[in-house]
Motif scaffolding. Sequence first.
Motif, mmCIF file in Angstrom:
data_model
loop_
_atom_site.group_PDB
_atom_site.id
_atom_site.type_symbol
_atom_site.label_atom_id
_atom_site.label_comp_id
_atom_site.label_asym_id
_atom_site.label_seq_id
_atom_site.Cartn_x
_atom_site.Cartn_y
_atom_site.Cartn_z
ATOM 1 N N HIS A 1 0.822 -1.221 0.000
ATOM 2 C CA HIS A 1 0.000 0.000 0.000
ATOM 3 C C HIS A 1 0.854 1.267 0.000
ATOM 4 O O HIS A 1 0.367 2.336 0.377
ATOM 5 C CB HIS A 1 -0.919 0.005 1.227
ATOM 6 C CG HIS A 1 -1.941 -1.093 1.227
ATOM 7 N ND1 HIS A 1 -3.212 -0.938 0.713
ATOM 8 C CD2 HIS A 1 -1.876 -2.377 1.661
ATOM 9 C CE1 HIS A 1 -3.890 -2.064 0.841
ATOM 10 N NE2 HIS A 1 -3.100 -2.965 1.412
ATOM 11 N N PHE A 2 2.121 1.163 -0.426
ATOM 12 C CA PHE A 2 3.025 2.314 -0.387
ATOM 13 C C PHE A 2 2.511 3.490 -1.207
ATOM 14 O O PHE A 2 2.856 4.646 -0.959
ATOM 15 C CB PHE A 2 4.421 1.908 -0.887
ATOM 16 C CG PHE A 2 4.465 1.477 -2.322
ATOM 17 C CD1 PHE A 2 4.643 2.402 -3.337
ATOM 18 C CD2 PHE A 2 4.321 0.142 -2.658
ATOM 19 C CE1 PHE A 2 4.669 2.008 -4.668
ATOM 20 C CE2 PHE A 2 4.347 -0.271 -3.977
ATOM 21 C CZ PHE A 2 4.519 0.670 -4.988
ATOM 22 N N HIS A 3 1.698 3.214 -2.222
ATOM 23 C CA HIS A 3 1.188 4.265 -3.109
ATOM 24 C C HIS A 3 0.014 5.025 -2.492
ATOM 25 O O HIS A 3 -0.450 6.019 -3.048
ATOM 26 C CB HIS A 3 0.744 3.656 -4.441
ATOM 27 C CG HIS A 3 -0.268 2.557 -4.290
ATOM 28 N ND1 HIS A 3 0.085 1.301 -3.839
ATOM 29 C CD2 HIS A 3 -1.607 2.529 -4.489
ATOM 30 C CE1 HIS A 3 -1.004 0.541 -3.798
ATOM 31 N NE2 HIS A 3 -2.044 1.266 -4.177
ATOM 32 N N GLU A 4 -0.457 4.568 -1.320
ATOM 33 C CA GLU A 4 -1.559 5.228 -0.638
ATOM 34 C C GLU A 4 -1.023 6.118 0.482
ATOM 35 O O GLU A 4 0.150 6.060 0.840
ATOM 36 C CB GLU A 4 -2.512 4.178 -0.054
ATOM 37 C CG GLU A 4 -3.088 3.228 -1.096
ATOM 38 C CD GLU A 4 -3.887 2.097 -0.466
ATOM 39 O OE1 GLU A 4 -4.070 2.120 0.771
ATOM 40 O OE2 GLU A 4 -4.315 1.191 -1.202
ATOM 41 N N GLU A 5 -1.884 6.937 1.034
ATOM 42 C CA GLU A 5 -1.487 7.774 2.161
ATOM 43 C C GLU A 5 -1.326 6.897 3.401
ATOM 44 O O GLU A 5 -2.233 6.154 3.776
ATOM 45 C CB GLU A 5 -2.537 8.857 2.416
ATOM 46 C CG GLU A 5 -2.122 9.843 3.490
ATOM 47 C CD GLU A 5 -3.107 10.984 3.654
ATOM 48 O OE1 GLU A 5 -3.038 11.684 4.688
ATOM 49 O OE2 GLU A 5 -3.944 11.183 2.742
ATOM 50 N N ILE A 6 -0.156 6.967 4.024
ATOM 51 C CA ILE A 6 0.154 6.137 5.190
ATOM 52 C C ILE A 6 0.706 7.025 6.300
ATOM 53 O O ILE A 6 1.586 7.852 6.054
ATOM 54 C CB ILE A 6 1.185 5.044 4.841
ATOM 55 C CG1 ILE A 6 0.646 4.103 3.758
ATOM 56 C CG2 ILE A 6 1.578 4.245 6.075
ATOM 57 C CD1 ILE A 6 1.655 3.061 3.292
ATOM 58 N N GLN B 1 2.595 10.434 -8.833
ATOM 59 C CA GLN B 1 1.268 10.077 -8.342
ATOM 60 C C GLN B 1 1.142 8.573 -8.120
ATOM 61 O O GLN B 1 0.570 8.119 -7.125
ATOM 62 C CB GLN B 1 0.210 10.536 -9.355
ATOM 63 C CG GLN B 1 0.059 12.043 -9.486
ATOM 64 C CD GLN B 1 -0.754 12.653 -8.362
ATOM 65 O OE1 GLN B 1 -1.435 11.948 -7.633
ATOM 66 N NE2 GLN B 1 -0.676 13.969 -8.229
ATOM 67 N N ALA B 2 1.715 7.791 -9.041
ATOM 68 C CA ALA B 2 1.578 6.328 -8.981
ATOM 69 C C ALA B 2 2.246 5.730 -7.757
ATOM 70 O O ALA B 2 1.806 4.687 -7.249
ATOM 71 C CB ALA B 2 2.159 5.701 -10.247
ATOM 72 N N SER C 1 7.987 5.079 -20.242
ATOM 73 C CA SER C 1 8.000 6.436 -20.803
ATOM 74 C C SER C 1 6.950 7.317 -20.140
ATOM 75 O O SER C 1 6.639 8.405 -20.630
ATOM 76 C CB SER C 1 7.746 6.373 -22.317
ATOM 77 O OG SER C 1 6.507 5.744 -22.580
ATOM 78 N N GLU C 2 6.397 6.863 -19.020
ATOM 79 C CA GLU C 2 5.404 7.648 -18.302
ATOM 80 C C GLU C 2 6.001 8.979 -17.852
ATOM 81 O O GLU C 2 7.199 9.082 -17.570
ATOM 82 C CB GLU C 2 4.910 6.873 -17.071
ATOM 83 C CG GLU C 2 4.068 5.648 -17.385
ATOM 84 C CD GLU C 2 2.708 6.031 -17.955
ATOM 85 O OE1 GLU C 2 2.115 7.024 -17.484
ATOM 86 O OE2 GLU C 2 2.254 5.341 -18.882
ATOM 87 N N SER C 3 5.177 10.000 -17.769
ATOM 88 C CA SER C 3 5.655 11.312 -17.333
ATOM 89 C C SER C 3 6.079 11.249 -15.869
ATOM 90 O O SER C 3 5.589 10.414 -15.094
ATOM 91 C CB SER C 3 4.559 12.369 -17.505
ATOM 92 O OG SER C 3 3.483 12.132 -16.608
ATOM 93 N N PHE C 4 6.981 12.156 -15.499
ATOM 94 C CA PHE C 4 7.458 12.182 -14.122
ATOM 95 C C PHE C 4 6.314 12.451 -13.145
ATOM 96 O O PHE C 4 6.256 11.868 -12.056
ATOM 97 C CB PHE C 4 8.537 13.249 -13.945
ATOM 98 C CG PHE C 4 9.786 12.989 -14.745
ATOM 99 C CD1 PHE C 4 10.195 11.691 -15.031
ATOM 100 C CD2 PHE C 4 10.565 14.034 -15.216
ATOM 101 C CE1 PHE C 4 11.348 11.441 -15.763
ATOM 102 C CE2 PHE C 4 11.726 13.799 -15.938
ATOM 103 C CZ PHE C 4 12.112 12.506 -16.221
ATOM 104 N N SER C 5 5.413 13.322 -13.510
ATOM 105 C CA SER C 5 4.298 13.651 -12.620
ATOM 106 C C SER C 5 3.370 12.451 -12.441
ATOM 107 O O SER C 5 2.871 12.203 -11.337
ATOM 108 C CB SER C 5 3.514 14.845 -13.161
ATOM 109 O OG SER C 5 3.020 14.582 -14.470
ATOM 110 N N SER C 6 3.153 11.678 -13.508
ATOM 111 C CA SER C 6 2.310 10.486 -13.408
ATOM 112 C C SER C 6 2.956 9.442 -12.505
ATOM 113 O O SER C 6 2.278 8.783 -11.707
ATOM 114 C CB SER C 6 2.061 9.888 -14.791
ATOM 115 O OG SER C 6 1.316 10.774 -15.603
ATOM 116 N N ILE C 7 4.277 9.303 -12.615
ATOM 117 C CA ILE C 7 4.991 8.341 -11.783
ATOM 118 C C ILE C 7 4.951 8.777 -10.322
ATOM 119 O O ILE C 7 4.777 7.946 -9.418
ATOM 120 C CB ILE C 7 6.442 8.181 -12.279
ATOM 121 C CG1 ILE C 7 6.444 7.436 -13.628
ATOM 122 C CG2 ILE C 7 7.299 7.442 -11.256
ATOM 123 C CD1 ILE C 7 7.799 7.343 -14.286
#
Length: 282
Positions: free
Chosen positions: A194-199, A255-256, A247-253
């Motif tokens: 769950h690292f991509h969620e708020e913890i 967020q991910a 090749s995902e954008s830095f901002s998308s990564i």
Amino acid sequence: MDAVQNRAYHEIIEIKAEEVPIMLAFHEKNAQKNIFELHWHEEPEFLYIRSGEMEVHCGESTFHVTPGEIVFVNPAEQHAGVCLSGSCEYVWLAVKTIFLKSALLSGSDLYFSSLEKKRLKIRNQIGNNPQIAALIEHIIDDHINRPPYYELEIKASLLRLFRLLLIGYTAEITPHESEIPPSLQPVLAYIDTHFHEEISSAQLAKMGSFSAPYFCRIFKETTGYSPIEYTNRLRIRKAYELISSTSESFSSIAQAVGFSNFGYFSKLFFKYTGKRLSQVRK
């Protein structure tokens, strides 16, 4: 077979306690010859290539190494090398981390102990890193010329060297499962998925039925990091992998992997890797 169990390849490195905590050697080998046979030792090691090309085997990985590049060998990691060019010149630097420990630097003790006990692992392929190369050259120069108080300067350079490794090349930050208190195991498992969620630390403490102060203390004793730093380092490591392989954008990564603030993400990325986002994706 685990290197620790394979005693046939064990090499003992002797460094006297009253000397500086390193073993330094210079080698030059001919083409297609084994530079060093398969072996392992308890000390972490740096291979710094000055000329020629080498193939270096570390654990299950193999690297093609060129002049100016550096390979790091973790404690008890089997390794071997072969020269691929007309000749190879390289520097071999082994470090007795026990001599770098101090009661006045309990934080550094924790990092070195984690490295020695294999709770923490550094990536083998450092590549061409001018900062790390400059520190190795500085250590070499001090070891050869021995200016006044050179022992202190070498130890200071080694501490700076390991700091750069921890910031930019940490490959594993999770201790072995057998060393994790049972009550903490579900907490670490939750972070990993769950690292991509708020913890929050309070949320994690509640999950393990800990008081907040006790939870933070036992978490750092086990992992070497505070809960938030552990989570952020995991996020940055995941981001590094995504930047390198997509090749995902830095901002998308950002967020991910769990960062809603791109500026904060960029700041942490540089702090933990020593690189700008654009330097990773070329």
